[in-house]
Each structure stands twice: as C-alpha cells, then as structure tokens.
Design a protein around this motif. Structure first.
Motif, PDB file in Angstrom:
ATOM      1  N   CYS A  41      62.786  24.477 -14.799  1.00  0.00           N
ATOM      2  CA  CYS A  41      62.204  25.625 -14.097  1.00  0.00           C
ATOM      3  C   CYS A  41      61.439  26.496 -15.100  1.00  0.00           C
ATOM      4  O   CYS A  41      61.984  26.900 -16.117  1.00  0.00           O
ATOM      5  CB  CYS A  41      63.321  26.427 -13.435  1.00  0.00           C
ATOM      6  SG  CYS A  41      62.760  27.972 -12.684  1.00  0.00           S
ATOM      7  N   ARG A  43      60.507  29.489 -14.671  1.00  0.00           N
ATOM      8  CA  ARG A  43      60.964  30.876 -14.615  1.00  0.00           C
ATOM      9  C   ARG A  43      62.205  31.126 -15.465  1.00  0.00           C
ATOM     10  O   ARG A  43      62.278  32.107 -16.191  1.00  0.00           O
ATOM     11  CB  ARG A  43      61.310  31.264 -13.170  1.00  0.00           C
ATOM     12  CG  ARG A  43      60.137  31.495 -12.273  1.00  0.00           C
ATOM     13  CD  ARG A  43      60.625  32.234 -11.039  1.00  0.00           C
ATOM     14  NE  ARG A  43      59.769  31.968  -9.888  1.00  0.00           N
ATOM     15  CZ  ARG A  43      60.074  32.345  -8.659  1.00  0.00           C
ATOM     16  NH1 ARG A  43      61.204  32.979  -8.416  1.00  0.00           N
ATOM     17  NH2 ARG A  43      59.247  32.074  -7.672  1.00  0.00           N
ATOM     18  N   CYS A  44      63.197  30.243 -15.347  1.00  0.00           N
ATOM     19  CA  CYS A  44      64.487  30.530 -15.986  1.00  0.00           C
ATOM     20  C   CYS A  44      64.946  29.448 -16.946  1.00  0.00           C
ATOM     21  O   CYS A  44      65.931  29.622 -17.653  1.00  0.00           O
ATOM     22  CB  CYS A  44      65.563  30.782 -14.933  1.00  0.00           C
ATOM     23  SG  CYS A  44      66.103  29.296 -14.077  1.00  0.00           S
ATOM     24  N   CYS A  54      64.097  24.844  -8.344  1.00  0.00           N
ATOM     25  CA  CYS A  54      65.198  25.639  -8.883  1.00  0.00           C
ATOM     26  C   CYS A  54      65.845  26.450  -7.759  1.00  0.00           C
ATOM     27  O   CYS A  54      65.168  27.064  -6.942  1.00  0.00           O
ATOM     28  CB  CYS A  54      64.687  26.574  -9.980  1.00  0.00           C
ATOM     29  SG  CYS A  54      66.027  27.378 -10.889  1.00  0.00           S
ATOM     30  N   ARG A  56      68.067  28.945  -8.387  1.00  0.00           N
ATOM     31  CA  ARG A  56      68.662  30.152  -8.967  1.00  0.00           C
ATOM     32  C   ARG A  56      67.922  31.434  -8.611  1.00  0.00           C
ATOM     33  O   ARG A  56      68.162  32.465  -9.229  1.00  0.00           O
ATOM     34  CB  ARG A  56      68.706  30.011 -10.491  1.00  0.00           C
ATOM     35  CG  ARG A  56      69.614  28.899 -10.954  1.00  0.00           C
ATOM     36  CD  ARG A  56      69.702  28.900 -12.453  1.00  0.00           C
ATOM     37  NE  ARG A  56      70.637  27.871 -12.896  1.00  0.00           N
ATOM     38  CZ  ARG A  56      71.045  27.754 -14.148  1.00  0.00           C
ATOM     39  NH1 ARG A  56      70.608  28.576 -15.074  1.00  0.00           N
ATOM     40  NH2 ARG A  56      71.878  26.806 -14.478  1.00  0.00           N
ATOM     41  N   HIS A  57      66.993  31.374  -7.695  1.00  0.00           N
ATOM     42  CA  HIS A  57      66.182  32.544  -7.383  1.00  0.00           C
ATOM     43  C   HIS A  57      66.202  32.814  -5.882  1.00  0.00           C
ATOM     44  O   HIS A  57      66.289  31.886  -5.087  1.00  0.00           O
ATOM     45  CB  HIS A  57      64.735  32.320  -7.852  1.00  0.00           C
ATOM     46  CG  HIS A  57      64.660  31.772  -9.248  1.00  0.00           C
ATOM     47  ND1 HIS A  57      64.768  32.560 -10.363  1.00  0.00           N
ATOM     48  CD2 HIS A  57      64.549  30.502  -9.689  1.00  0.00           C
ATOM     49  CE1 HIS A  57      64.697  31.792 -11.446  1.00  0.00           C
ATOM     50  NE2 HIS A  57      64.564  30.549 -11.070  1.00  0.00           N
TER      51      HIS A  57
HETATM   52 ZN   LIG Z   1      64.824  28.886 -12.201  1.00  0.00          ZN
END
Ligand SMILES: [Zn+2]
Length: 149
Positions: A41, A43-44, A54, A56-57
């Motif tokens: 990902c 982003r993270c 992902c 996790r968002h």
């Molecule tokens: Zn992520």
C-alpha cells in the motif's frame, strides 16, 4: 557439520504451468529475478499477497494505490504438514515433503514448500527464507522456502 540435504523434485516440476492471471504476473516476474515481491500500500506500507487493496483505511484505496515491491523473502513457520503419499506418480520422488504456511516478516501468510531439510526438523515458529528454484527449460521460478536456524 551436518550433511547438506537437498530435496528431490519429481517430473511434475517440468510440466507446463497454467496461464497466469494478469494481476499476479508481477509476482512471478520478480521471482525470475530472484526478488520476492508483495503488493504494498502506497499510503501506509502494509503488504499483501495475493493482489488486493489495503483494508487499513476508512476509505479503501483503489488498485492504483497498490504496487508490487521487493521484500525480505523471510518469515516464520506458521503451520506445516508432511506429505507421505501422493496420487500423482510425478510427485513420488519428492516424498516425504513439507507443505507450509510462512508468516512473512511483512505480514502476509504464504503457502509454499519447505525444502532441503528433514521434515522432522520443521517446527512452528522456526525462521525460514525463500529459496528460488529456476525450473529447467521454463521461464519460471518457484518460491520454495528453507529453514534458517
Ligand atoms: Zn494502507
């Protein structure tokens, strides 16, 4: 120093592989370069296998925010079993062999075979690392794992 054990592979390994789904092609291209890629990902940094988005968002990223990236190719044995009998004779020379789930250091579980060891030495929690097996006569590399400690 103990004798280095090398697993035998039956003729199954030289069979043509089925066509790959396009979304998994970068994984297999990485293996050819002896690079263990996971989808990451942007982003993270969370890693996944196989290809996905992902989770996790709150707003799920789309596939454009995921990329294949080289990773350690290392992890710990999460689960394993030893195969003692096979139906397909092409796998007979391999017996006994170890199937395992490796919990990769980057997080995902990866299903593979642990090679070059006595099956009795495989334990949950042992460290393992990828061993690239270039298939003779094919443009394909298999990601087996070997014990590290
Ligand atoms: Zn992520």
């Amino acid at each position: 120093m103990s004798e280095q054990k090398v697993s035998r592979l039956g003729p199954w390994v030289e069979r043509p592989f089925p066509p790959l789904l396009p979304e998994i092609v970068p994984f297999w291209e990485g293996l050819r370069r002896h690079e263990f890629r996971l989808v990451k990902c942007r982003r993270c940094g969370a890693c996944y296998y196989p290809y996905t988005v992902c989770v996790r968002h709150a707003d799920i990223p789309d596939f454009d925010e995921m990329e294949w990236a080289p990773t350690s190719g290392r992890g710990t044995v999460f689960a394993h079993l030893t195969v003692h009998k096979v139906v397909d004779p092409a796998f007979q020379p391999d017996l006994p062999y170890v199937l395992a789930l490796i919990e990769l250091d980057e997080g995902p579980l990866f299903a593979t075979r642990i090679v070059d060891c006595d099956p009795q030495d495989v334990r949950i929690g042992r460290r393992a690392a990828v061993k690239y097996h270039d298939v003779p006569g094919q443009d394909r590399t298999l990601p087996f794992f070997v014990l590290q400690d």
